[in-house]
Design a protein around this motif. Structure first.
Motif, PDB file in Angstrom:
ATOM      1  N   UNK A   1      -4.939   4.723  -3.791  1.00 26.35           N
ATOM      2  CA  UNK A   1      -4.807   3.381  -3.238  1.00 26.35           C
ATOM      3  C   UNK A   1      -5.771   3.212  -2.065  1.00 26.35           C
ATOM      4  N   UNK A   2      -6.465   2.077  -2.044  1.00 29.95           N
ATOM      5  CA  UNK A   2      -7.335   1.745  -0.921  1.00 29.95           C
ATOM      6  C   UNK A   2      -7.037   0.307  -0.498  1.00 29.95           C
ATOM      7  N   UNK A   3      -6.835   0.103   0.793  1.00 31.05           N
ATOM      8  CA  UNK A   3      -6.642  -1.247   1.327  1.00 31.05           C
ATOM      9  C   UNK A   3      -7.954  -1.725   1.941  1.00 31.05           C
ATOM     10  N   UNK A   4      -8.148  -3.046   1.898  1.00 27.55           N
ATOM     11  CA  UNK A   4      -9.351  -3.665   2.463  1.00 27.55           C
ATOM     12  C   UNK A   4     -10.618  -3.022   1.900  1.00 27.55           C
ATOM     13  N   UNK A   5     -10.673  -2.930   0.578  1.00 24.72           N
ATOM     14  CA  UNK A   5     -11.789  -2.294  -0.125  1.00 24.72           C
ATOM     15  C   UNK A   5     -13.001  -3.217  -0.085  1.00 24.72           C
TER      16      UNK A   5
ATOM     17  N   UNK B   1      -5.906  -4.807  -1.842  1.00 22.28           N
ATOM     18  CA  UNK B   1      -5.476  -3.485  -2.319  1.00 22.28           C
ATOM     19  C   UNK B   1      -6.136  -3.195  -3.660  1.00 22.28           C
ATOM     20  N   UNK B   2      -6.659  -1.977  -3.799  1.00 24.77           N
ATOM     21  CA  UNK B   2      -7.190  -1.501  -5.075  1.00 24.77           C
ATOM     22  C   UNK B   2      -6.434  -0.219  -5.431  1.00 24.77           C
ATOM     23  N   UNK B   3      -5.855  -0.218  -6.628  1.00 28.38           N
ATOM     24  CA  UNK B   3      -5.134   0.951  -7.129  1.00 28.38           C
ATOM     25  C   UNK B   3      -5.891   1.451  -8.356  1.00 28.38           C
ATOM     26  N   UNK B   4      -6.219   2.730  -8.364  1.00 30.06           N
ATOM     27  CA  UNK B   4      -6.909   3.291  -9.530  1.00 30.06           C
ATOM     28  C   UNK B   4      -6.055   4.389 -10.151  1.00 30.06           C
TER      29      UNK B   4
ATOM     30  N   UNK C   1       0.837  -1.202   0.000  1.00 28.89           N
ATOM     31  CA  UNK C   1       0.000   0.000   0.000  1.00 28.89           C
ATOM     32  C   UNK C   1       0.875   1.256   0.000  1.00 28.89           C
ATOM     33  N   UNK C   2       1.867   1.290   0.866  1.00 23.46           N
ATOM     34  CA  UNK C   2       2.747   2.465   0.969  1.00 23.46           C
ATOM     35  C   UNK C   2       3.524   2.684  -0.328  1.00 23.46           C
ATOM     36  N   UNK C   3       4.004   1.616  -0.923  1.00 23.83           N
ATOM     37  CA  UNK C   3       4.752   1.753  -2.186  1.00 23.83           C
ATOM     38  C   UNK C   3       3.871   2.371  -3.261  1.00 23.83           C
ATOM     39  N   UNK C   4       2.661   1.852  -3.431  1.00 27.22           N
ATOM     40  CA  UNK C   4       1.757   2.426  -4.433  1.00 27.22           C
ATOM     41  C   UNK C   4       1.387   3.859  -4.094  1.00 27.22           C
ATOM     42  N   UNK C   5       1.165   4.144  -2.819  1.00 26.29           N
ATOM     43  CA  UNK C   5       0.794   5.492  -2.396  1.00 26.29           C
ATOM     44  C   UNK C   5       1.920   6.480  -2.724  1.00 26.29           C
TER      45      UNK C   5
END
Length: 103
Positions: free
Chosen positions: A22-26, A35-38, A12-16
């Motif tokens: 980035x959203x965790x536990x979506x 993790x969801x990355x848009x 999560x931190x790397x993508x952020x």
């Protein structure tokens, strides 16, 4: 499970840090994606798994099946964005990334 949570936080931190949304536990109807990355054009849904001594293909396949079974991508279907589903596998023994499989 403790290690899986650690890798989820690090990922999560790397993508952020790259500037992506980035959203965790979506939350979805049937569960939560890790993790969801848009981005402007794409949605990346990641399910992270520890191998626990099992083979990479088995664990990665299980992660991808979980994304589908949980309907994690359903809420993004009308977005018009390209959808990517990723099963990411970490080694319980080596304490690192084994690999990932994308669908």
């Amino acid at each position: 499970n403790q290690c899986e949570n650690y890798y989820e936080t690090v990922t999560h931190v790397i993508f952020r840090q790259t500037g992506f949304s980035v959203v965790s536990e979506f939350q979805s109807i049937a569960g939560r994606s890790d993790i969801v990355v848009t981005t402007k054009d794409s949605v990346f849904i990641f399910e992270l798994k520890m191998d626990k001594g099992r083979g990479f293909e088995e664990v990665a396949g299980e992660a991808l099946e979980q994304i589908d079974a949980g309907g994690y991508a359903d809420r993004f279907a009308v977005s018009g964005k390209q959808m990517y589903k990723g099963g990411v596998v970490f080694s319980s023994d080596a304490k690192g990334l084994c690999g990932w499989k994308v669908k």
